[in-house]
Design a protein around this motif. Structure first.
Motif, PDB file in Angstrom:
ATOM      1  N   VAL A   1     -10.310 -24.116  40.837  1.00  0.00           N
ATOM      2  CA  VAL A   1      -8.766 -23.849  41.276  1.00  0.00           C
ATOM      3  C   VAL A   1      -8.560 -24.068  42.934  1.00  0.00           C
ATOM      4  CG1 VAL A   1      -7.198 -21.799  42.136  1.00  0.00           C
ATOM      5  CG2 VAL A   1      -9.054 -21.175  40.509  1.00  0.00           C
ATOM      6  N   ARG A   2      -7.445 -25.244  42.884  1.00  0.00           N
ATOM      7  CA  ARG A   2      -7.804 -25.935  44.266  1.00  0.00           C
ATOM      8  C   ARG A   2      -6.460 -25.705  44.226  1.00  0.00           C
ATOM      9  NH1 ARG A   2     -10.564 -29.864  40.960  1.00  0.00           N
ATOM     10  NH2 ARG A   2     -11.947 -30.366  42.224  1.00  0.00           N
ATOM     11  N   VAL A   3      -6.239 -24.615  45.759  1.00  0.00           N
ATOM     12  CA  VAL A   3      -4.924 -24.312  46.618  1.00  0.00           C
ATOM     13  C   VAL A   3      -4.708 -25.794  47.300  1.00  0.00           C
ATOM     14  CG1 VAL A   3      -4.333 -22.440  47.756  1.00  0.00           C
ATOM     15  CG2 VAL A   3      -5.686 -21.950  45.899  1.00  0.00           C
ATOM     16  N   LEU A   4      -3.363 -26.375  46.913  1.00  0.00           N
ATOM     17  CA  LEU A   4      -2.999 -26.986  47.573  1.00  0.00           C
ATOM     18  C   LEU A   4      -2.124 -26.215  48.565  1.00  0.00           C
ATOM     19  CD1 LEU A   4      -3.222 -28.299  44.978  1.00  0.00           C
ATOM     20  CD2 LEU A   4      -0.997 -29.417  45.042  1.00  0.00           C
ATOM     21  N   LEU A   5      -1.173 -25.657  48.567  1.00  0.00           N
ATOM     22  CA  LEU A   5      -0.351 -24.391  49.401  1.00  0.00           C
ATOM     23  C   LEU A   5      -0.285 -23.619  49.785  1.00  0.00           C
ATOM     24  CD1 LEU A   5       2.635 -27.111  49.597  1.00  0.00           C
ATOM     25  CD2 LEU A   5       0.870 -26.547  51.304  1.00  0.00           C
TER      26      LEU A   5
ATOM     27  N   SER B   1      -8.493 -17.527  48.957  1.00  0.00           N
ATOM     28  CA  SER B   1      -8.241 -19.572  49.013  1.00  0.00           C
ATOM     29  C   SER B   1      -7.001 -19.557  49.892  1.00  0.00           C
ATOM     30  CB  SER B   1      -8.755 -20.012  48.553  1.00  0.00           C
ATOM     31  OG  SER B   1      -8.496 -21.224  48.945  1.00  0.00           O
ATOM     32  N   THR B   2      -7.009 -20.055  50.868  1.00  0.00           N
ATOM     33  CA  THR B   2      -5.734 -19.962  51.636  1.00  0.00           C
ATOM     34  C   THR B   2      -5.577 -21.333  52.835  1.00  0.00           C
ATOM     35  OG1 THR B   2      -5.556 -18.208  52.165  1.00  0.00           O
ATOM     36  CG2 THR B   2      -4.232 -19.351  53.574  1.00  0.00           C
ATOM     37  N   SER B   3      -4.335 -22.572  51.832  1.00  0.00           N
ATOM     38  CA  SER B   3      -4.359 -23.631  52.582  1.00  0.00           C
ATOM     39  C   SER B   3      -3.800 -23.667  53.804  1.00  0.00           C
ATOM     40  CB  SER B   3      -3.419 -24.504  51.403  1.00  0.00           C
ATOM     41  OG  SER B   3      -2.879 -25.911  52.292  1.00  0.00           O
TER      42      SER B   3
ATOM     43  N   LEU C   1     -12.757 -23.711  44.114  1.00  0.00           N
ATOM     44  CA  LEU C   1     -13.401 -22.687  43.682  1.00  0.00           C
ATOM     45  C   LEU C   1     -13.646 -22.299  42.202  1.00  0.00           C
ATOM     46  CD1 LEU C   1     -11.903 -19.746  44.745  1.00  0.00           C
ATOM     47  CD2 LEU C   1     -10.512 -22.166  45.127  1.00  0.00           C
ATOM     48  N   GLU C   2     -14.478 -21.627  42.076  1.00  0.00           N
ATOM     49  CA  GLU C   2     -14.131 -20.992  40.202  1.00  0.00           C
ATOM     50  C   GLU C   2     -14.401 -19.537  40.103  1.00  0.00           C
ATOM     51  OE1 GLU C   2     -17.887 -21.069  36.803  1.00  0.00           O
ATOM     52  OE2 GLU C   2     -17.385 -23.197  38.093  1.00  0.00           O
ATOM     53  N   VAL C   3     -13.151 -19.735  39.698  1.00  0.00           N
ATOM     54  CA  VAL C   3     -13.283 -17.992  39.058  1.00  0.00           C
ATOM     55  C   VAL C   3     -13.027 -17.277  37.439  1.00  0.00           C
ATOM     56  CG1 VAL C   3     -11.242 -16.085  39.337  1.00  0.00           C
ATOM     57  CG2 VAL C   3     -11.316 -17.847  41.399  1.00  0.00           C
ATOM     58  N   ASP C   4     -13.892 -17.323  37.359  1.00  0.00           N
ATOM     59  CA  ASP C   4     -14.240 -16.742  35.686  1.00  0.00           C
ATOM     60  C   ASP C   4     -14.157 -17.842  35.213  1.00  0.00           C
ATOM     61  OD1 ASP C   4     -13.970 -14.579  36.074  1.00  0.00           O
ATOM     62  OD2 ASP C   4     -12.025 -13.844  36.176  1.00  0.00           O
ATOM     63  N   GLY C   5     -14.820 -19.077  35.793  1.00  0.00           N
ATOM     64  CA  GLY C   5     -14.845 -20.099  34.953  1.00  0.00           C
ATOM     65  C   GLY C   5     -14.174 -21.570  35.001  1.00  0.00           C
ATOM     66  N   VAL C   6     -12.588 -20.806  35.802  1.00  0.00           N
ATOM     67  CA  VAL C   6     -11.736 -21.817  36.083  1.00  0.00           C
ATOM     68  C   VAL C   6     -11.431 -22.291  37.245  1.00  0.00           C
ATOM     69  CG1 VAL C   6      -9.255 -21.926  36.310  1.00  0.00           C
ATOM     70  CG2 VAL C   6     -10.113 -20.137  34.242  1.00  0.00           C
TER      71      VAL C   6
ATOM     72  N   PRO D   1       7.554 -19.333  52.567  1.00  0.00           N
ATOM     73  CA  PRO D   1       6.461 -18.431  51.311  1.00  0.00           C
ATOM     74  C   PRO D   1       6.315 -19.251  49.865  1.00  0.00           C
ATOM     75  CG  PRO D   1       7.837 -16.431  52.141  1.00  0.00           C
ATOM     76  CD  PRO D   1       8.334 -17.533  52.072  1.00  0.00           C
ATOM     77  N   LEU D   2       4.906 -19.722  50.164  1.00  0.00           N
ATOM     78  CA  LEU D   2       5.194 -20.321  48.553  1.00  0.00           C
ATOM     79  C   LEU D   2       3.386 -20.290  48.171  1.00  0.00           C
ATOM     80  CD1 LEU D   2       6.605 -23.830  50.262  1.00  0.00           C
ATOM     81  CD2 LEU D   2       7.406 -22.872  48.751  1.00  0.00           C
ATOM     82  N   LEU D   3       3.505 -21.035  46.937  1.00  0.00           N
ATOM     83  CA  LEU D   3       2.063 -21.567  46.057  1.00  0.00           C
ATOM     84  C   LEU D   3       2.016 -22.540  45.578  1.00  0.00           C
ATOM     85  CD1 LEU D   3      -0.682 -20.786  45.244  1.00  0.00           C
ATOM     86  CD2 LEU D   3       0.680 -18.559  43.900  1.00  0.00           C
ATOM     87  N   GLY D   4       1.500 -23.605  46.220  1.00  0.00           N
ATOM     88  CA  GLY D   4       0.719 -24.276  44.620  1.00  0.00           C
ATOM     89  C   GLY D   4      -0.436 -24.928  44.206  1.00  0.00           C
ATOM     90  N   ALA D   5      -1.298 -24.010  43.576  1.00  0.00           N
ATOM     91  CA  ALA D   5      -2.680 -24.853  42.805  1.00  0.00           C
ATOM     92  C   ALA D   5      -2.651 -25.435  41.170  1.00  0.00           C
ATOM     93  CB  ALA D   5      -3.440 -22.947  42.558  1.00  0.00           C
ATOM     94  N   GLU D   6      -4.099 -26.508  41.174  1.00  0.00           N
ATOM     95  CA  GLU D   6      -4.311 -26.701  40.139  1.00  0.00           C
ATOM     96  C   GLU D   6      -5.179 -26.056  39.507  1.00  0.00           C
ATOM     97  OE1 GLU D   6      -5.513 -31.409  39.785  1.00  0.00           O
ATOM     98  OE2 GLU D   6      -7.390 -30.001  40.035  1.00  0.00           O
TER      99      GLU D   6
END
Length: 296
Positions: free
Chosen positions: A130-134, A140-142, A123-128, A149-154
């Motif tokens: 984003v891919r949400v792994l976890l 966006s939710t994996s 997905l695109e957020v302000d031109g960036v 509770p975790l977060l991982g995103a490229e």
């Protein structure tokens, strides 16, 4: 193959449940031979494989044979015990990616071995990009379940791009820079292969690319880990004795870890190294941190 171990560090052992971050490549496999890791064990953790280029064939004692490809999450749960092998494929010319571990909370260390695969949509957020792994980010939710509770995103940032995310104030965060030499986390500038850290307590987080070339980074987060944690070789446990038992079980080829079928290599299993002559101590979990910091 050059591997940069950005976590654990002397300054910090964990970011949330993220307890291990290896960053490797770009690696010309014609020169180095690529990756060939014979069957080896894990306990008390989950492995997260994420590639930027190249492919790796994964085999494990869950019975999974999977090809790890760029942009695809592969998560293996060790729990009480698992073994796997990792070999770059014949078609790989450049190998480049990260290998990460998640420490399971004490209540989940005994779960059965498992494997999950997920291809996150960009997905695109302000031109960036984003891919949400976890976990969840930017709406966006994996779908991949986690044990804490975790977060991982490229994040892929074009030159001069900046993005501000709403984040959980209970999370601490880290940003690993894969490409770009002028990436900013809040007010801290990071170079390629550096890992930035932010303590818990903020509900917004800004990442910017102040350089002239595109940048890529991994955003990691989670609630601070609170259980006793002993890490040695490929084992995570709650005490010295748990790690000693895991090593003994691997060396005795017990059923705890199973057998990896189909691996072709000269060494059919990696032997565990000798234990140190002292008792292993739990990691320091929460060293003081008041603002953004960086290390490489």
């Amino acid at each position: 193959m050059t591997v940069r171990r950005t976590l654990p560090q002397r300054a910090r052992s964990l970011i949330g449940a993220w307890c291990f971050v290896d960053h490797y490549g770009p690696d010309d496999v014609a020169t180095t031979g690529g990756m060939d890791v014979p069957p080896h064990p894990h306990t008390g953790l989950q492995t997260v494989s994420w590639l930027f280029t190249g492919e790796i064939q994964h085999r494990d004692t869950v019975g999974v044979v999977a090809t790890v490809r760029p942009g695809e999450l592969n998560l293996m749960t060790a729990g009480h015990g698992v073994a796997h092998s990792e070999v770059s494929t014949a078609g790989t010319t450049v190998l480049h990616g990260v290998q990460l571990w998640l420490a399971l909370p004490a209540a989940a260390r005994g779960v059965k071995r498992d494997f999950a695969h997920h291809v996150p949509q960009a997905l695109e957020v302000d031109g960036v990009t984003v891919r949400v792994l976890l976990g969840s980010l930017a709406g966006s939710t994996s779908p991949v379940p986690t044990h804490s509770p975790l977060l991982g995103a490229e994040l892929v940032l074009p030159p001069a791009a900046a993005v501000t995310f709403e984040v959980d104030p209970a999370f601490e965060h880290g940003l690993l820079v894969d490409a770009g030499d002028d990436v900013r986390l809040q007010d801290t500038t990071l170079e390629r292969a550096q890992l930035g850290y932010l303590p818990a307590g903020r509900d917004r987080l800004t990442v910017a690319n102040d350089g002239p070339e595109p940048a890529r980074a991994l955003l990691l987060g989670g609630t601070p880990y609170d259980d006793d944690l002993v890490m040695w070789w490929n084992f995570v446990g709650g005490s010295h004795d748990e790690v000693v038992q895991a090593r003994e079980d691997w060396e005795s080829e017990s059923d705890r870890f199973g057998r990896v079928e189909g691996y072709v290599g000269g060494t059919q299993r990696l032997p565990a190294p000798p234990l140190p002559g002292v008792r292993l101590k739990p990691r320091e979990l929460h060293p003081a941190a008041t603002d953004a910091s960086a290390w490489g």
